[in-house]
Design a protein around this motif. Structure first.
Motif, PDB file in Angstrom:
ATOM      1  N   ARG A  69      10.704  13.909 -10.361  1.00  9.07           N
ATOM      2  CA  ARG A  69      11.038  14.157  -8.957  1.00  9.07           C
ATOM      3  C   ARG A  69       9.812  13.801  -8.117  1.00  9.07           C
ATOM      4  NH1 ARG A  69      15.441  14.452 -10.716  1.00  9.07           N
ATOM      5  NH2 ARG A  69      16.781  16.239 -10.965  1.00  9.07           N
ATOM      6  N   ASP A  70      10.024  13.062  -7.058  1.00  7.06           N
ATOM      7  CA  ASP A  70       8.940  12.697  -6.129  1.00  7.06           C
ATOM      8  C   ASP A  70       7.738  12.098  -6.852  1.00  7.06           C
ATOM      9  OD1 ASP A  70      10.400  13.581  -3.878  1.00  7.06           O
ATOM     10  OD2 ASP A  70       9.822  15.654  -4.330  1.00  7.06           O
ATOM     11  N   GLY A  71       8.010  11.241  -7.835  1.00 10.72           N
ATOM     12  CA  GLY A  71       6.940  10.517  -8.524  1.00 10.72           C
ATOM     13  C   GLY A  71       6.165  11.321  -9.549  1.00 10.72           C
ATOM     14  N   ALA A  72       6.616  12.528  -9.875  1.00 12.23           N
ATOM     15  CA  ALA A  72       5.900  13.361 -10.844  1.00 12.23           C
ATOM     16  C   ALA A  72       6.881  13.925 -11.869  1.00 12.23           C
ATOM     17  CB  ALA A  72       5.187  14.511 -10.132  1.00 12.23           C
ATOM     18  N   VAL A  73       6.384  14.117 -13.078  1.00  6.09           N
ATOM     19  CA  VAL A  73       7.204  14.740 -14.117  1.00  6.09           C
ATOM     20  C   VAL A  73       7.320  16.225 -13.782  1.00  6.09           C
ATOM     21  CG1 VAL A  73       7.327  15.351 -16.570  1.00  6.09           C
ATOM     22  CG2 VAL A  73       6.533  13.072 -15.881  1.00  6.09           C
ATOM     23  N   THR A  74       8.559  16.679 -13.613  1.00  2.00           N
ATOM     24  CA  THR A  74       8.786  18.089 -13.309  1.00  2.00           C
ATOM     25  C   THR A  74       9.273  18.863 -14.527  1.00  2.00           C
ATOM     26  OG1 THR A  74      11.031  17.604 -12.544  1.00  2.00           O
ATOM     27  CG2 THR A  74       9.275  17.657 -10.875  1.00  2.00           C
ATOM     28  N   LYS A  75       9.762  18.124 -15.528  1.00  2.00           N
ATOM     29  CA  LYS A  75      10.214  18.781 -16.749  1.00  2.00           C
ATOM     30  C   LYS A  75      10.109  17.780 -17.888  1.00  2.00           C
ATOM     31  CE  LYS A  75      14.175  21.167 -18.780  1.00  2.00           C
ATOM     32  NZ  LYS A  75      15.594  21.528 -18.581  1.00  2.00           N
ATOM     33  N   ALA A  76       9.553  18.246 -18.996  1.00  7.48           N
ATOM     34  CA  ALA A  76       9.485  17.426 -20.205  1.00  7.48           C
ATOM     35  C   ALA A  76       9.887  18.315 -21.375  1.00  7.48           C
ATOM     36  CB  ALA A  76       8.088  16.876 -20.415  1.00  7.48           C
ATOM     37  N   VAL A  77      10.808  17.823 -22.173  1.00  4.96           N
ATOM     38  CA  VAL A  77      11.281  18.558 -23.343  1.00  4.96           C
ATOM     39  C   VAL A  77      10.968  17.713 -24.562  1.00  4.96           C
ATOM     40  CG1 VAL A  77      13.313  19.503 -24.519  1.00  4.96           C
ATOM     41  CG2 VAL A  77      13.146  19.626 -22.011  1.00  4.96           C
ATOM     42  N   GLY A  78      10.240  18.288 -25.503  1.00  2.00           N
ATOM     43  CA  GLY A  78       9.945  17.602 -26.746  1.00  2.00           C
ATOM     44  C   GLY A  78      11.170  17.608 -27.642  1.00  2.00           C
ATOM     45  N   LEU A  79      11.566  16.448 -28.122  1.00  2.00           N
ATOM     46  CA  LEU A  79      12.761  16.341 -28.964  1.00  2.00           C
ATOM     47  C   LEU A  79      12.417  16.248 -30.450  1.00  2.00           C
ATOM     48  CD1 LEU A  79      14.817  13.855 -26.742  1.00  2.00           C
ATOM     49  CD2 LEU A  79      14.894  16.367 -26.765  1.00  2.00           C
ATOM     50  N   ASP A  80      11.133  16.263 -30.781  1.00  2.00           N
ATOM     51  CA  ASP A  80      10.699  16.325 -32.185  1.00  2.00           C
ATOM     52  C   ASP A  80       9.427  17.173 -32.225  1.00  2.00           C
ATOM     53  OD1 ASP A  80       8.567  14.627 -31.396  1.00  2.00           O
ATOM     54  OD2 ASP A  80       9.540  12.839 -32.203  1.00  2.00           O
ATOM     55  N   ASP A  81       8.934  17.473 -33.434  1.00  2.00           N
ATOM     56  CA  ASP A  81       7.777  18.368 -33.571  1.00  2.00           C
ATOM     57  C   ASP A  81       6.554  17.868 -32.818  1.00  2.00           C
ATOM     58  OD1 ASP A  81       9.208  20.156 -35.117  1.00  2.00           O
ATOM     59  OD2 ASP A  81       8.493  19.340 -37.029  1.00  2.00           O
ATOM     60  N   SER A  82       6.241  16.599 -32.950  1.00  2.00           N
ATOM     61  CA  SER A  82       5.068  16.035 -32.291  1.00  2.00           C
ATOM     62  C   SER A  82       5.184  16.165 -30.769  1.00  2.00           C
ATOM     63  CB  SER A  82       4.897  14.573 -32.691  1.00  2.00           C
ATOM     64  OG  SER A  82       3.787  14.014 -32.053  1.00  2.00           O
ATOM     65  N   ALA A  83       6.336  15.836 -30.246  1.00  2.00           N
ATOM     66  CA  ALA A  83       6.556  15.913 -28.799  1.00  2.00           C
ATOM     67  C   ALA A  83       6.527  17.366 -28.315  1.00  2.00           C
ATOM     68  CB  ALA A  83       7.870  15.252 -28.431  1.00  2.00           C
ATOM     69  N   ARG A  84       7.107  18.268 -29.086  1.00  2.00           N
ATOM     70  CA  ARG A  84       7.079  19.683 -28.689  1.00  2.00           C
ATOM     71  C   ARG A  84       5.637  20.197 -28.622  1.00  2.00           C
ATOM     72  NH1 ARG A  84      12.136  19.641 -31.192  1.00  2.00           N
ATOM     73  NH2 ARG A  84      11.328  19.860 -33.305  1.00  2.00           N
ATOM     74  N   ARG A  85       4.805  19.820 -29.591  1.00  2.00           N
ATOM     75  CA  ARG A  85       3.392  20.231 -29.565  1.00  2.00           C
ATOM     76  C   ARG A  85       2.696  19.703 -28.313  1.00  2.00           C
ATOM     77  NH1 ARG A  85       3.670  19.419 -34.997  1.00  2.00           N
ATOM     78  NH2 ARG A  85       2.962  17.263 -34.845  1.00  2.00           N
ATOM     79  N   LEU A  86       2.926  18.437 -28.006  1.00  2.00           N
ATOM     80  CA  LEU A  86       2.285  17.849 -26.828  1.00  2.00           C
ATOM     81  C   LEU A  86       2.738  18.557 -25.552  1.00  2.00           C
ATOM     82  CD1 LEU A  86       0.457  15.404 -25.781  1.00  2.00           C
ATOM     83  CD2 LEU A  86       2.647  14.514 -25.034  1.00  2.00           C
ATOM     84  N   VAL A  87       4.024  18.797 -25.420  1.00  2.00           N
ATOM     85  CA  VAL A  87       4.540  19.447 -24.215  1.00  2.00           C
ATOM     86  C   VAL A  87       3.962  20.857 -24.099  1.00  2.00           C
ATOM     87  CG1 VAL A  87       6.626  20.370 -23.112  1.00  2.00           C
ATOM     88  CG2 VAL A  87       6.623  18.047 -24.054  1.00  2.00           C
TER      89      VAL A  87
END
Length: 153
Positions: A69-87
Motif C-alpha cells: 500500500r502506498d509504495g510500502a509493504v504493509t503485510k508479509a506472510v511467510g509461506l515456508d519456514d525460511s520465509a516465516r523466520r525472515l518475516v
C-alpha cells in the motif's frame, strides 16, 4: 525525379526500415538481457503478490505473500519456514515489486554479468534473474513473482 534518384531513395527507405526493425529486437542496455516488450508497467499504489526468492546466500530466501500500500509493504506472510523466520526477524526485508525492479536496474548500472527480467503481458515482472559476477559463488538472486493482483486502495 529521375529513375536513378528514385532507386536511391527507395534503397535508403528500405535500409531505414530494416534498421528500425532490427533495433526493435535489440538487447536492452548492452547487458545481454532482452528489451521489455508489451505494456509499460507502473507500480500501482496498492497490490498483492507472491514472491519466491531463491539462490545465493542472500537474507531473502523463501516464499512470501506480500501486500503493498502506498509504495510500502504493509503485510508479509511467510509461506515456508525460511520465509516465516525472515518475516518474524526482519519484516522490513520483504520488498515491493518496485524494490525488485530497483535492484534489477542497479545491477544493470553496475554491469552485473546477468540482470534479466521476464514480463507479463501487462508489463509487470514475473521473473528477475541477477548474477553480479558469473564466476562468484552465491551472489545470484532469482525472484519469481506470481499471483500479482492490483487492489483498490
Amino acid at each position: 525525379m529521375n529513375p536513378r534518384a528514385r532507386a536511391v531513395s527507395a534503397a535508403l527507405l528500405v535500409g531505414a526500415l530494416l534498421s528500425v526493425t532490427v533495433a526493435c529486437g535489440a538487447e536492452d542496455e548492452g547487458n545481454g538481457s532482452p528489451a521489455q516488450s508489451g505494456a509499460v508497467w507502473e507500480e500501482p499504489a496498492a497490490y498483492t503478490y507472491t514472491l519466491e526468492s531463491t539462490q545465493g546466500e542472500r537474507a531473502l530466501i523463501g516464499k512470501f505473500q506480500v501486500t503493498v500500500r502506498d509504495g510500502a509493504v504493509t503485510k508479509a506472510v511467510g509461506l515456508d519456514d525460511s520465509a516465516r523466520r525472515l518475516v518474524d526477524q526482519s519484516p522490513d526485508q520483504v520488498p515491493t515489486i518496485g524494490d525488485l525492479l530497483d535492484e534489477l536496474n542497479q545491477a544493470r548500472k553496475e554491469n552485473a554479468d546477468k540482470a534479466e527480467a521476464e514480463y507479463a503481458d501487462d508489463g509487470h515482472p514475473e521473473r528477475i534473474t541477477l548474477d553480479w559476477l558469473e564466476n562468484a559463488i552465491d551472489d545470484e538472486a532469482l525472484y519469481v513473482i506470481s499471483d500479482y493482483e492490483p487492489a483498490d486502495k
